[in-house]
Design an enzyme around this catalytic site. Structure first.
Site, PDB file in Angstrom:
ATOM      1  N   ARG A  25      -0.118  40.606  45.303  1.00  0.00           N
ATOM      2  CA  ARG A  25      -0.487  39.472  44.528  1.00  0.00           C
ATOM      3  C   ARG A  25      -1.663  38.659  45.203  1.00  0.00           C
ATOM      4  NH1 ARG A  25       3.022  37.656  40.329  1.00  0.00           N
ATOM      5  NH2 ARG A  25       3.703  39.619  39.491  1.00  0.00           N
ATOM      6  N   ARG A  29      -2.130  32.508  41.935  1.00  0.00           N
ATOM      7  CA  ARG A  29      -1.938  31.111  41.769  1.00  0.00           C
ATOM      8  C   ARG A  29      -2.138  30.391  43.012  1.00  0.00           C
ATOM      9  NH1 ARG A  29       2.889  31.481  37.932  1.00  0.00           N
ATOM     10  NH2 ARG A  29       3.187  33.075  39.376  1.00  0.00           N
ATOM     11  N   ARG A  38      -8.669  31.077  36.111  1.00  0.00           N
ATOM     12  CA  ARG A  38      -7.775  31.326  35.053  1.00  0.00           C
ATOM     13  C   ARG A  38      -7.902  30.178  33.879  1.00  0.00           C
ATOM     14  NH1 ARG A  38      -3.519  30.640  32.567  1.00  0.00           N
ATOM     15  NH2 ARG A  38      -1.536  30.952  33.153  1.00  0.00           N
ATOM     16  N   ASP A  75      -2.005  43.589  35.035  1.00  0.00           N
ATOM     17  CA  ASP A  75      -0.636  43.520  35.122  1.00  0.00           C
ATOM     18  C   ASP A  75      -0.150  44.694  34.583  1.00  0.00           C
ATOM     19  OD1 ASP A  75       1.315  40.756  35.544  1.00  0.00           O
ATOM     20  OD2 ASP A  75       2.087  42.209  33.975  1.00  0.00           O
ATOM     21  N   TYR A 151      11.290  45.960  31.108  1.00  0.00           N
ATOM     22  CA  TYR A 151      10.676  45.056  30.319  1.00  0.00           C
ATOM     23  C   TYR A 151      10.659  45.250  28.839  1.00  0.00           C
ATOM     24  CZ  TYR A 151       9.383  42.598  34.541  1.00  0.00           C
ATOM     25  OH  TYR A 151       9.347  41.490  35.780  1.00  0.00           O
TER      26      TYR A 151
HETATM   27  O1  CP3 Z   1      -1.544  41.879  43.347  1.00  0.00           O
HETATM   28  C1  CP3 Z   1      -2.465  41.352  42.940  1.00  0.00           C
HETATM   29  O2  CP3 Z   1      -3.271  40.554  43.513  1.00  0.00           O
HETATM   30  C2  CP3 Z   1      -2.969  42.089  41.434  1.00  0.00           C
HETATM   31  C3  CP3 Z   1      -2.462  41.503  40.372  1.00  0.00           C
HETATM   32  C4  CP3 Z   1      -1.102  41.503  39.803  1.00  0.00           C
HETATM   33  C5  CP3 Z   1      -0.603  40.796  38.768  1.00  0.00           C
HETATM   34  N1  CP3 Z   1       0.778  41.142  38.441  1.00  0.00           N
HETATM   35  C6  CP3 Z   1      -0.955  39.482  38.469  1.00  0.00           C
HETATM   36  C7  CP3 Z   1      -0.091  38.610  37.772  1.00  0.00           C
HETATM   37  C8  CP3 Z   1      -0.321  42.632  40.200  1.00  0.00           C
HETATM   38  C9  CP3 Z   1      -0.152  43.879  40.936  1.00  0.00           C
HETATM   39  C10 CP3 Z   1       0.960  42.414  39.194  1.00  0.00           C
HETATM   40  C11 CP3 Z   1       1.929  43.254  39.070  1.00  0.00           C
HETATM   41  C12 CP3 Z   1       3.287  42.886  38.278  1.00  0.00           C
HETATM   42  N2  CP3 Z   1       3.301  42.222  37.159  1.00  0.00           N
HETATM   43  C13 CP3 Z   1       4.563  43.224  38.695  1.00  0.00           C
HETATM   44  C14 CP3 Z   1       4.998  44.145  39.746  1.00  0.00           C
HETATM   45  C15 CP3 Z   1       4.801  43.251  41.196  1.00  0.00           C
HETATM   46  C16 CP3 Z   1       6.138  42.336  41.461  1.00  0.00           C
HETATM   47  O3  CP3 Z   1       5.711  41.459  41.719  1.00  0.00           O
HETATM   48  O4  CP3 Z   1       7.062  43.008  41.601  1.00  0.00           O
HETATM   49  C17 CP3 Z   1       5.424  42.507  37.681  1.00  0.00           C
HETATM   50  C18 CP3 Z   1       6.976  42.794  37.733  1.00  0.00           C
HETATM   51  C19 CP3 Z   1       4.770  41.818  36.624  1.00  0.00           C
HETATM   52  C20 CP3 Z   1       5.041  41.061  35.608  1.00  0.00           C
HETATM   53  C21 CP3 Z   1       4.715  39.818  35.555  1.00  0.00           C
HETATM   54  N3  CP3 Z   1       3.354  39.370  35.426  1.00  0.00           N
HETATM   55  C22 CP3 Z   1       5.742  38.737  35.846  1.00  0.00           C
HETATM   56  C23 CP3 Z   1       7.335  38.993  36.182  1.00  0.00           C
HETATM   57  C24 CP3 Z   1       4.847  37.505  35.700  1.00  0.00           C
HETATM   58  C25 CP3 Z   1       5.269  36.134  35.941  1.00  0.00           C
HETATM   59  C26 CP3 Z   1       5.726  35.901  37.249  1.00  0.00           C
HETATM   60  C27 CP3 Z   1       4.950  34.725  37.764  1.00  0.00           C
HETATM   61  O5  CP3 Z   1       4.749  34.942  38.828  1.00  0.00           O
HETATM   62  O6  CP3 Z   1       4.851  33.890  37.115  1.00  0.00           O
HETATM   63  C28 CP3 Z   1       3.536  37.995  35.747  1.00  0.00           C
HETATM   64  C29 CP3 Z   1       2.137  37.222  35.517  1.00  0.00           C
HETATM   65  C30 CP3 Z   1       1.244  37.234  36.503  1.00  0.00           C
HETATM   66  N4  CP3 Z   1       0.706  38.650  36.862  1.00  0.00           N
HETATM   67  C31 CP3 Z   1       0.441  36.588  37.196  1.00  0.00           C
HETATM   68  C32 CP3 Z   1      -0.400  37.050  38.129  1.00  0.00           C
HETATM   69  C33 CP3 Z   1      -1.618  36.558  38.929  1.00  0.00           C
HETATM   70  C34 CP3 Z   1       0.568  34.897  37.287  1.00  0.00           C
HETATM   71  C35 CP3 Z   1       0.188  34.610  35.737  1.00  0.00           C
HETATM   72  C36 CP3 Z   1      -0.758  33.161  35.872  1.00  0.00           C
HETATM   73  O7  CP3 Z   1      -2.106  33.096  36.175  1.00  0.00           O
HETATM   74  O8  CP3 Z   1      -0.101  32.182  35.313  1.00  0.00           O
END
Ligand code: CP3
Length: 345
Positions: A25, A29, A38, A75, A151
């Protein structure tokens, strides 16, 4: 040797000048420039689906942090949407899907064609590779079948995973059909990412820690192994992230991946004792360690590096970097890892 090949070399078990690091990640954010892009995109899915914007945020942490790899901004749920599961991101509440739990619904899901359905991801990869111009390698990624199943079935991030386990334990043949479709979708999607220019890939099994060893061997491991086997001929290193998988590591190390990413709950030295010397371990600083002061971050970082000395290691956090993290702490961490990191054997 330089930043450009340290990560791929460590993933393959080749000698490196110091320990490479990237951060799960790392584009997210906690970075003000991410929040600005964003806001410009309007919403998260638009950001993921617009190659120019996905490229922009992928690159944001590269120079600021000095990390040894870029990870595609996307994602794990994007291909699930293209399988036929409507998806939205509720503001600050995470993903919401229209859950699919029965045999008929699962039969109606399709395996997406990456070129036709996910072209925006492949375009983003090509654009990022051009912009990186060899500075650091680009990692692609996807979710592991079991994590994606949670999911699809729960419709959101699980808590007790009741619907997931109702399906797994109550109608295992239906669960296996869904897992098979997810595995085929992930295998073709990751192969397309590699052909488009991803130089390594990570398979995120974020929720696999919900499974005991027997259920891991039944519902998770065979599908990851199938994906790894399909991708092996393409030559890009494969990382398997078994989050919260301390009791599963022996089995997880036997799936054929080049590297196993682990969380912080088990010391790296204990993990190594369980998996043997034949693959790279990636991890495993607690993301909350970055809320401590710099001396404490350094103490914990050096302890991990010390435990990994002489073995195949890529530094990372044990899970994604958290939104309240000060970016300066992340930059300091990267600098510490490079300074105190070890040449591999
Ligand atoms: O690593 C990186 O920088 C690449 C980007 C990336 C995102 N999601 C961006 C994201 C990667 C590799 C993911 C993978 C992802 N997505 C996973 C596996 C990784 C982990 O954390 O275990 C999972 C379970 C998801 C599903 C997902 N997407 C969730 C549960 C959420 C909300 C959680 C949160 O932190 O708010 C997201 C949203 C998400 N994916 C964001 C980002 C930057 C936040 C969205 C925003 O900008 O509001």
């Amino acid at each position: 040797m330089s930043r450009s090949d340290r990560l791929l070399r460590a993933l393959r078990g080749e000698p490196v000048d110091t320990t490479p690091i990237w951060i799960m990640r790392q584009a997210g954010r906690y970075l003000p420039e991410y929040r600005a892009t964003r806001a410009r995109a309007g919403d998260f899915l638009t950001l993921c689906k617009t190659p120019e914007l996905a490229c922009e945020v992928t690159l944001q942490p590269i120079d600021r942090l000095g990390v040894d790899g870029a990870i595609l901004f996307s994602d794990i749920l994007i291909p699930v949407e293209k399988m036929g599961v409507p998806l939205r991101f509720a503001e600050d509440a995470g993903p919401r899907l229209e859950p699919v739990r029965d045999a008929a619904g699962i039969a109606a899901l399709r395996v997406p064609d990456p070129e036709a359905d996910l072209g925006f991801v492949l375009d983003a990869i090509r654009l990022i590779r051009r912009e990186l111009d060899g500075k650091v390698p680009l990692l692609g990624f996807a979710g592991a079948p079991f994590t994606l199943l949670t999911y699809v079935v729960e419709g959101q991030t699980g808590k007790q995973f009741i619907e997931t386990k109702r399906l797994l334990f109550g109608a295992p043949e239906v669960a296996h059909r869904l897992l098979g479709k997810l595995a085929d979708s992930v295998a073709t999607y990751l192969a397309a990412q590699i052909r488009a220019g991803a130089q390594a890939v990570q398979i995120f099994d974020s929720w696999v820690g919900q499974l005991g060893p027997e259920d891991f061997r039944t519902f998770a491991a065979p599908y990851v192994a199938r994906i790894v086997a399909a991708l092996k001929p393409l030559g890009a290193p494969i990382i398997y992230f078994a989050n919260d998988g301390a009791t599963l590591l022996g089995d997880a190390a036997a799936l054929g991946a080049d590297a196993l990413a682990i969380d912080w709950r088990l010391p790296l030295t204990d993990a190594r004792a369980r998996v043997g010397a034949g693959l790279t371990l990636q991890g495993n600083l607690d993301p909350c360690a970055l809320f401590a002061d710099l001396p404490e971050i350094e103490r914990r970082t050096r302890a991990i590096l010390e435990g990994a000395r002489g073995t195949r290691h890529v530094f990372n956090l044990g899970h994604g970097i958290l939104p309240p993290t000060d970016p300066a702490k992340a930059t300091a961490l990267v600098e510490m890892v490079h300074r105190f990191g070890a040449p591999a054997p």
